[in-house]
Design an enzyme around this catalytic site. Structure first.
Site, PDB file in Angstrom:
ATOM      1  N   ARG A  16      20.296 -17.574  -1.219  1.00 54.23           N
ATOM      2  CA  ARG A  16      21.290 -17.432  -0.141  1.00 54.23           C
ATOM      3  C   ARG A  16      21.490 -18.769   0.548  1.00 54.23           C
ATOM      4  O   ARG A  16      22.587 -19.167   0.860  1.00 54.23           O
ATOM      5  CB  ARG A  16      20.784 -16.434   0.900  1.00 54.23           C
ATOM      6  CG  ARG A  16      21.098 -15.029   0.566  1.00 54.23           C
ATOM      7  CD  ARG A  16      21.105 -14.147   1.801  1.00 54.23           C
ATOM      8  NE  ARG A  16      21.037 -12.776   1.359  1.00 54.23           N
ATOM      9  CZ  ARG A  16      19.912 -12.092   1.231  1.00 54.23           C
ATOM     10  NH1 ARG A  16      18.768 -12.631   1.605  1.00 54.23           N
ATOM     11  NH2 ARG A  16      19.924 -10.873   0.773  1.00 54.23           N
ATOM     12  N   LYS A  68      12.945  -1.468  -8.334  1.00 45.52           N
ATOM     13  CA  LYS A  68      12.758  -0.024  -8.598  1.00 45.52           C
ATOM     14  C   LYS A  68      13.865   0.817  -7.998  1.00 45.52           C
ATOM     15  O   LYS A  68      14.272   1.825  -8.565  1.00 45.52           O
ATOM     16  CB  LYS A  68      11.387   0.433  -8.106  1.00 45.52           C
ATOM     17  CG  LYS A  68      11.176   0.283  -6.619  1.00 45.52           C
ATOM     18  CD  LYS A  68       9.891  -0.410  -6.299  1.00 45.52           C
ATOM     19  CE  LYS A  68      10.047  -1.897  -6.602  1.00 45.52           C
ATOM     20  NZ  LYS A  68       9.016  -2.726  -5.990  1.00 45.52           N
ATOM     21  N   GLU A 101       8.712  -4.105 -16.011  1.00 47.80           N
ATOM     22  CA  GLU A 101       7.291  -3.840 -15.743  1.00 47.80           C
ATOM     23  C   GLU A 101       6.943  -4.014 -14.258  1.00 47.80           C
ATOM     24  O   GLU A 101       6.119  -3.274 -13.702  1.00 47.80           O
ATOM     25  CB  GLU A 101       6.434  -4.798 -16.595  1.00 47.80           C
ATOM     26  CG  GLU A 101       4.964  -4.505 -16.579  1.00 47.80           C
ATOM     27  CD  GLU A 101       4.636  -3.135 -17.148  1.00 47.80           C
ATOM     28  OE1 GLU A 101       4.687  -2.979 -18.371  1.00 47.80           O
ATOM     29  OE2 GLU A 101       4.325  -2.218 -16.366  1.00 47.80           O
ATOM     30  N   ILE A 145      -0.075  -3.761 -12.672  1.00 43.41           N
ATOM     31  CA  ILE A 145      -0.605  -2.800 -13.661  1.00 43.41           C
ATOM     32  C   ILE A 145       0.439  -2.583 -14.759  1.00 43.41           C
ATOM     33  O   ILE A 145       1.581  -2.232 -14.461  1.00 43.41           O
ATOM     34  CB  ILE A 145      -0.915  -1.425 -13.003  1.00 43.41           C
ATOM     35  CG1 ILE A 145      -1.876  -1.579 -11.825  1.00 43.41           C
ATOM     36  CG2 ILE A 145      -1.464  -0.448 -14.034  1.00 43.41           C
ATOM     37  CD1 ILE A 145      -2.121  -0.275 -11.068  1.00 43.41           C
ATOM     38  N   GLU A 164       7.858  -4.545   1.303  1.00 44.74           N
ATOM     39  CA  GLU A 164       9.179  -4.954   0.837  1.00 44.74           C
ATOM     40  C   GLU A 164       9.878  -5.714   1.966  1.00 44.74           C
ATOM     41  O   GLU A 164       9.471  -5.613   3.130  1.00 44.74           O
ATOM     42  CB  GLU A 164       9.999  -3.716   0.498  1.00 44.74           C
ATOM     43  CG  GLU A 164       9.447  -2.917  -0.656  1.00 44.74           C
ATOM     44  CD  GLU A 164       9.575  -3.640  -1.977  1.00 44.74           C
ATOM     45  OE1 GLU A 164      10.680  -3.949  -2.398  1.00 44.74           O
ATOM     46  OE2 GLU A 164       8.529  -3.920  -2.588  1.00 44.74           O
ATOM     47  N   LYS A 184       9.481   4.563  -7.641  1.00 46.17           N
ATOM     48  CA  LYS A 184       8.565   4.327  -8.773  1.00 46.17           C
ATOM     49  C   LYS A 184       8.279   5.643  -9.506  1.00 46.17           C
ATOM     50  O   LYS A 184       8.211   5.687 -10.744  1.00 46.17           O
ATOM     51  CB  LYS A 184       7.260   3.714  -8.265  1.00 46.17           C
ATOM     52  CG  LYS A 184       7.453   2.311  -7.690  1.00 46.17           C
ATOM     53  CD  LYS A 184       6.212   1.848  -6.944  1.00 46.17           C
ATOM     54  CE  LYS A 184       6.449   0.509  -6.267  1.00 46.17           C
ATOM     55  NZ  LYS A 184       5.420   0.154  -5.295  1.00 46.17           N
TER      56      LYS A 184
HETATM   57  N1  HSE Z   1       5.908  -3.056  -1.341  1.00 40.81           N
HETATM   58  C1  HSE Z   1       5.422  -2.481  -2.542  1.00 40.81           C
HETATM   59  C2  HSE Z   1       4.077  -1.827  -2.280  1.00 40.81           C
HETATM   60  C3  HSE Z   1       5.209  -3.487  -3.634  1.00 40.81           C
HETATM   61  O1  HSE Z   1       3.596  -1.906  -1.181  1.00 40.81           O
HETATM   62  O2  HSE Z   1       3.540  -1.203  -3.175  1.00 40.81           O
HETATM   63  C4  HSE Z   1       6.354  -3.635  -4.506  1.00 40.81           C
HETATM   64  O3  HSE Z   1       6.740  -2.423  -5.034  1.00 40.81           O
END
Ligand code: HSE
Length: 401
Positions: free
Chosen positions: A11, A73, A97, A104, A158, A173
């Site tokens: 940005r 996600k 992934e 993981i 996030e 997720k």
């Molecule tokens: N903010 C997410 C978490 C990590 O706390 O799991 C990325 O998905």
């Protein structure tokens, strides 16, 4: 194989960042179309988040035949069906992934190693921020706000932490895991999601005194009739269960496959480095594919599937009522529960031994397993009682194998 960073979309190119000095200044651009269309760019890595501009970038990259690596996600949970369709049409892969459980390698495990399994269930902790925060609220007595500030400072949350604390990061997720396992488009609106915003020190304390810990749990389970249950909620987990020992920013996912049986995947679910580990792994996989033309995504082996309505999802419950202390109040509540077929497995009403005359307020009922709709019916009726002060606090008690 030599990978070279050809362009970086930002940005604000003037912002001081770790890449300064590591890549020439002319690599930066603020024009995403310039980046995607640059002939020097063979693979596009999307890590901007959000679902609008990110969609445009990923779709344009696919149309240009450039493989995409993404950790987004929300984008894939909400628009993955469209994007994977485009991926098939253009024969151009999307690697993701990093979108689930940080470092993981669960996506490739499902796509490759477990491809011969029918997945019966997943259960796990897939939001590191919430897990970190619940741990700090439990062990250090931090408030929700203090715990969130710490998690943000450590780079776990996030950019917009709303999705971490309202359960939707984990829900996105869960949708990806379920999409991979069950192969039909999943409507995010049909999923039962709540986050940790309403978890109070009081419930954390009561959980502990009853032998449980509170964890933000994702549960995905295929019923015998093929309907798929997908839920994300703060839940009571027995202190002795392995998931109770998942602390800090760690994630753990138990996968139950019909042939592999139970497997548990444990590791760092958030943070720069674990995420980078997955992104770089995908980047190398994408670079290999540039010459070989391999691609995978959600496997569309069913046009439609059935999601289990939340009312039919079945667990035990911890229900805490805030009541007026007067004769018969407990009996009234218990009667309504019984009329709705909700059977009690225990009760708890903490008394103050130093002041036996003090009014009690908090009454806890633990229930046997019953469909959520049945409990909801009882609670709606109880809510109308004069002597019940507030909406009750409800946690599911998960019986995990
Ligand atoms: N903010 C997410 C978490 C990590 O706390 O799991 C990325 O998905």
């Amino acid at each position: 194989m030599k990978l070279e960073v050809a362009r970086i979309l930002v940005r604000d190119p003037a912002k001081n960042r770790a890449t300064v000095g590591a890549v020439p200044a002319e690599v930066f651009t603020t024009d995403w179309e310039q980046l995607v269309n640059d002939p020097k760019v063979d693979i596009v890595v999307e890590l901007i988040g959000g679902t609008n501009r990110a969609f445009d970038i990923v779709a344009a990259a696919l149309r240009a035949g450039k493989p995409v690596v993404t950790g987004n996600k929300a984008l894939l949970a909400e628009r993955g069906v469209e994007l994977f369709e485009l991926s098939r049409q253009t024969n151009t892969p999307i690697h993701f992934e990093a979108a689930v459980a940080g470092g993981i390698p669960i996506i490739r495990t499902l796509q490759d190693s477990f491809i011969g399994n029918r997945i019966l269930s997943f259960s796990g902790i897939i939001n590191g921020t919430s897990n970190y925060m619940l741990g700090r609220m439990t062990d250090a007595g931090l408030t929700f706000e203090e715990a969130l500030a710490e998690a943000q400072e450590l780079g776990y949350a996030e950019a917009d932490p709303t999705l971490d604390v309202n359960g939707w990061d984990a829900a996105h997720k869960a949708i990806l895991l379920a999409s991979l396992a069950y192969g039909f488009p999943i409507d995010p609106a049909a999923i039962h999601v709540s986050g940790i915003e309403k978890v109070t020190p009081l419930d954390i304390k009561f959980a502990k005194s009853l032998g449980y810990v509170i964890k933000l749990l994702a549960v995905i389970r295929e019923q015998d009739n093929g309907a798929v249950e997908i839920r994300v909620q703060p839940s009571f987990v027995s202190e002795s269960h392995i998931l109770a020992s998942v602390h800090g920013v760690f994630n753990a996912i138990a996968v139950h496959g019909d042939t592999a049986g139970e497997s548990m995947f444990y590791g760092r679910g958030a943070g720069q480095n674990p995420t980078a580990s997955s992104v770089v792994g995908d980047l190398v996989e994408a670079a290999r594919g540039v010459t070989e033309g391999r691609h995978r995504g959600f496997l569309p082996y069913k046009e439609q599937g059935v999601l289990l309505p939340v009312e039919e999802t079945t667990t035990g419950y911890y229900v805490r009522f805030d009541v007026v202390d007067k004769p018969g109040v407990l009996a009234q509540i218990a009667t309504v529960l019984a009329e709705h077929g909700v059977s009690l497995s225990g009760t708890h009403s903490p008394a103050d031994s130093t002041n036996p005359d003090a009014a009690f307020r908090d009454v806890i009922f633990l229930t046997h397993r019953c469909p959520y709709g049945q409990l909801q019916g009882a609670l709606e009726e109880i809510d109308r009682m004069e002597d019940v002060n507030k909406q009750p606090v409800v946690f599911r008690i998960e019986t995990l194998s």
